[in-house]
Design a protein around this motif. Structure first.
Motif: not given
Ligand code: HEM
Ligand SMILES: [Cu+2]
Lengths: 616, 103, 207
Positions: A110, A226-227, A272-273, A291, A340-341, A355, A358, A362, A367
């Motif tokens: 990042t 990510v989507y 949310h990030h 989210t 996390l949301a 995290l 998580h 995904m 992917v």
């Molecule tokens: C139902 C769908 C999803 C929800 C509700 C969701 C929710 C979240 C939330 C709230 C965070 C931030 C958490 C934090 O930093 O405390 C997060 C981080 C992340 N999510 Fe998801 N997400 C979803 C789907 C996906 C998908 C489909 C991918 C990838 C293909 C993905 C990849 C990531 C990545 C890469 C991060 C954080 C990366 C980082 O901080 O370095 N998420 N997600």
């Protein structure tokens, strides 16, 4: 003579393979390292995995499959295609150069300032990161434009939007994300570069800079990204599940609607990030709620796939194993995402290994499994022979098992409070989980080795695995109606589409093996060296910028401008394939196909029948 | 493709130019006069800018509601939606942050 | 998709070239998509600029009132708007194959260069006044936003010059005509962006 398209695909495949090898080599070094070295590793790992493995894989698959699925000869702008590829390759090349010359960034994938600003990271590391991402992001934007126009303008007669195969739909949505989500990262990187090179104050901690704007811009790109990656994987699974259930995809319209919803919603959730930035509760609540809504269309998709499989004649082929693994594991990842949301929960576990678990949950079953399923599924189309099964199963089950072993423990230690990106720790309670995770990494490595063995074995045994009918899986969409590998012109005659699963319709109506009434000349674009030149100048440009070699940077920029103008003065060069040639190739293919099918019917042995059918 | 239609098209460009010039002149005049209160002038500027952008799209970039333009129109509207989300969101998030950092 | 009316006014490719039409459609649509991506890029920079236009972002340095001149902004605006109009006339000349095409293109080019000249003069003045990008976050954003638009205009001028050469060398071939049509989109688009610049940066700053 090989056409431009095949060239692009091959170059892309080589670039991907090289990048993946690099990645694997790095992941192995994981432990026993100094802090700085460890930081460099997680930075390169994240950057490479997202930008130079997942992105090229997705782009490459779309590039190969979409023109075939929509009944087109090529993408709309082949020249632009090779330029985009070159720019992506430039980014990858810079990553490689950073291994040998100088150090890479230690700021994570990042790259948040002020840590990556000039005050805290005076070295060349962040500069490598900046230029690798900036140049490849431009390439990705151009690719997105190319795909969008291709899908809008090149569809075969009769293929309305609602007759497009699901993978093409997801490709369209991905292309939209490429077009609109990449500009923020390009802008953020250039601003960061200006901060570092010319002492600007966008993200510095003094003189009015605002570092949170970087996080804001990064995730304005990052979440759609990510989507962008997951949607084509959804598309692959839709195709795979329909084909291997021998059924029409259930709830097509709802899948299309869900895909569009996800694409648009993905632009509304980026905060949310950084809930922990300290925004007002109202702000966080709005983005938290947005989210959570994304889970709705995602859930719709899962149910549609299950309904497709329900009462289908399921063939448990390798792609199908990936698909099933995906459906079970992805739901778990989605549920943790929803947790996390909730901003209050995010405050507790943000930037812990929870995290990390998580998003790998995904990215890996989503992917990566999607891409591997797609790779196995379309490999015979591209190379004319199938991948060998046994090592394929080993790899697939290995990935599933390995994934669970690596990442489920991370949920636990995350909840116990272990932060991400730590190179050592003092809490003994973490250790057992870390050991399980390391064992899992071994399994993943083994699964990757199985993929390599599978490829080698398949190449050795390619004559036994040959696909003579062009339709090894009893496929449903147009790409299976043409020879494997496809001729340079893809379709001898552009098909007239009458149904969503048009090839199934043709087969059921007995129209699938008939020669066309009339063949025409085909014009193909000529292969050109522009891509190579762009790659060389781009790489030198990036290198010059990293090392502050101003004369070289200026010269390369001038070269690029000159190149664009020069292209403007060239005519479009094409070559024509005569109708007679197209006709004879097509007749050959149809004869081979009839022979293959006739033989199996006569002998009563299912030798060339679609794979898995005999077992079912 | 007669001269007749050519005249008509020329007239459209002239109309567009006149409208755009007016919509530019008004906010400039408001600011130059220096007598209009700040919040009023802000709204005038924003409104004129929006209208002028629409004029440009209609008369210079030839985006309208006709069938042949449907695709381009949809594209532009979709882009504007995303622009609003992204730019508006950025401003909201950062304003929120700076409000909360005020001592 | 057969359409009777030519889809892109300002282009006259003749009715009996369905393939040229299809090719042109692709190019125009692709170019529109590119412009919209560019629009988002500008939007991001605008949002950054807006978020830094406050006392915190200005960090005790110069403010808009100290460095902007309403007259100069008005002159640049007028010139750019006029150039949009002259490009419109060039488009008509292209469509009806009138010999005035090259003249209108040349006038547009000159107006574009005049605009750049004025902008450059302003920037030089700002440097002389110490309003350099290194001074504050707000000035950093200004020095990215306005020159970014200026760079686009410069690219447009270069493109115009190249097209003048091509019209002279090749005549109005299909390729040249479609390029001119895309250039016209680019040019008009930059004028739309400039509406944002003068409204947000200059008028917003001085109101
Ligand atoms: C139902 C769908 C999803 C929800 C509700 C969701 C929710 C979240 C939330 C709230 C965070 C931030 C958490 C934090 O930093 O405390 C997060 C981080 C992340 N999510 Fe998801 N997400 C979803 C789907 C996906 C998908 C489909 C991918 C990838 C293909 C993905 C990849 C990531 C990545 C890469 C991060 C954080 C990366 C980082 O901080 O370095 N998420 N997600
Ligand atoms: Cu996210």
């Amino acid at each position: 003579m090989y056409i431009a398209l095949a060239f692009v695909m091959m170059a892309r495949a080589i670039a991907e393979a090289a990048v993946m090898r690099l990645q694997q080599a790095l992941a192995l070094d994981g432990g026993f390292l100094s802090e700085a070295h460890y930081a460099e590793l997680f930075s390169t790992h994240g950057t490479i995995m997202i930008f130079f493995v997942a992105m090229p894989f997705v782009t490459g698959l779309i590039n190969i499959v979409v023109p075939l699925q929509i009944g087109a000869r090529d993408v709309s702008f082949p020249l632009l295609n090779s330029i985009s590829l070159a720019l992506t390759a430039v980014g990858a090349a810079l990553m490689m150069v950073s291994l040998v010359i100088g150090d890479f960034s230690t700021g994570g994938w990042t790259g948040y300032p002020p840590y990556t600003g000039i005050v805290f990271s005076p070295g060349e590391g962040p500069d490598y990161w900046i230029w690798a991402i900036t140049l490849s992001s431009v390439g990705t934007t151009l690719t997105g434009i190319n795909f969008a126009v291709t899908i809008y303008k090149e569809r075969a007669p009769g293929m309305s939007f609602m007759r497009m195969p699901m993978f093409t739909w997801t490709a369209l949505c991905s292309a939209i994300l490429m077009i609109f989500a990449l500009p923020p990262i390009t802008a953020a990187c250039v601003m960061l570069a200006l901060d570092r090179y010319l002492d600007f104050h966008f993200f510095t901690s003094d003189l009015g800079g605002n570092m949170m704007n970087f996080a804001n811009l990064f995730w304005l790109f990052g979440h759609p990204e990510v989507y962008l990656l997951i949607l084509p994987a959804f598309g692959v699974f839709s195709e795979v599940i329909a084909t291997f259930s021998g059924k029409r995809l259930y709830g097509y319209a709802s899948l299309v609607a869900a895909t569009m919803c996800i694409a648009v919603l993905s632009f509304t959730v980026w905060v949310h990030h950084f809930f922990t930035m300290g925004g007002s509760p109202y702000l966080n609540a709005v983005f938290g709620a947005a989210t959570m809504t994304i889970a709705i269309p995602t859930g719709v998709k899962i149910y549609d796939w299950m309904a497709t499989m329900y009462r289908g004649r399921i063939r448990l082929t390798v792609p199908m194993v990936y698909a099933l693994g995906f459906m079970m594991l992805f739901v778990i990842g989605g549920l943790t995402g929803i947790q996390l949301a909730n901003p209050t929960i995010s405050y507790q576990v943000h930037n812990t290994l929870f995290l990390v678990a998580h998003f790998h949950n995904m990215l890996v079953p989503g992917v990566l499994f999607g891409m591997l399923a797609g790779y196995t599924y379309w490999f015979p189309k591209v190379f004319g022979f199938r991948l060998e099964d046994r090592w394929g199963y080993v790899a697939a089950y290995g990935w599933i098992l390995g994934f669970m072993l690596v990442f489920f423990p991370l949920y636990v230690v995350g909840l116990l409070g272990m932060t991400r990106r730590t190179y050592d720790y003092t809490t003994a309670a973490f250790q057992p989980w870390m050991i399980v995770s390391a064992v899992g990494a071994g399994v993943v490595l083994f699964a990757f080795a199985a993929l390599v063995i599978q490829l080698v074995r398949s190449i050795q045994g390619r004559s036994a695995l040959a696909d003579t009918t062009g339709d090894p899986w009893d496929g449903r969409s147009l790409e299976w109606s043409i020879p494997s590998p496809p001729p340079a012109w893809n379709f001898a005659v552009l098909p007239e589409v009458k149904d969503r699963d048009d090839f199934t319709r043709q087969k059921e109506g007995g129209a699938a093996w008939n020669p066309a009434a009339q063949y025409d000349d085909v014009e193909l674009p000529r292969n050109r060296a522009v891509g190579v030149i762009v790659f060389l100048t781009g790489t030198l440009l990036g290198f010059a910028l990293v090392w502050h070699v101003w004369w070289m940077a200026a010269a390369m920029l001038a070269m690029i401008v000159a190149l664009v103008i020069w292209i403007g003065f060239q005519g479009i060069s094409t070559e024509t394939v005569s109708a007679a040639r197209v006709y004879s190739v097509d007749c050959d293919f149809l004869a081979r196909k009839r022979a293959a099918l006739g033989k199996s019917a006569a002998s009563g042995v299912n030798t060339v029948d679609p794979v898995g059918r005999a077992r079912a | 493709m007669t001269l007749e239609t050519g005249r008509k098209e020329l007239r459209l460009y002239v109309i567009g130019f006149a409208l755009a010039a007016t919509l530019t002149a008004v906010p400039f005049a408001v600011v130059a006069s220096g007598t209009v209160p700040r919040d009023v002038s802000g709204w005038v500027i924003a409104l004129c800018a929006l209208l002028q952008a629409m004029v440009h799209f209609r008369y210079f970039l030839h985006i309208d509601f006709s069938r042949q333009k449907r695709e381009d129109l949809q594209l532009v509207l979709f882009s504007v939606l995303l622009l609003a989300i992204m730019a508006g969101g950025t401003i909201w998030v950062l304003a929120n942050l700076s409000a909360r950092m005020m001592p | 998709m057969t359409q009777d009316a030519p889809r892109h006014p300002g282009l006259n490719l003749g009715r009996h070239h369905p393939e040229a039409h299809a090719e042109n459609e692709k190019l125009m649509f692709g170019f529109w998509v590119f412009l919209m991506s560019d629009l988002i890029l500008f939007g991001i920079v605008f949002a950054t600029y807006a978020s830094l236009t406050n006392p915190m972002g200005q960090a005790g340095g110069p403010t808009p009132r100290d460095v902007f001149s309403l007259t100069s902004a008005a002159m640049q605006t007028a010139i750019l708007l006029l150039s949009s109009f002259t490009f419109g006339l060039a488009s008509l000349a292209l469509k009806y194959r009138q010999p005035s095409l090259r003249a209108w293109l040349a006038v547009t080019l000159l107006l574009g260069l005049a605009f750049l000249g004025l902008e450059l003069r302003d920037l030089v003045q700002m440097v002389a006044d110490g309003a350099v990008p290194q001074r504050s976050g707000w000035l950093s954003a200004f020095w990215v936003l306005v020159p970014l638009h200026g760079l686009h205009v410069a690219a447009g001028c270069l493109w115009l010059a190249v097209m003048l050469v091509q019209v002279t060398l090749f005549g109005l071939t299909t390729q040249v005509s479609t390029r001119l049509a895309r250039l016209s989109l680019f040019w008009h688009f930059l004028d739309v962006v400039w509406i944002g610049v003068f409204s947000v940066v200059y008028l917003g700053g001085l109101a």
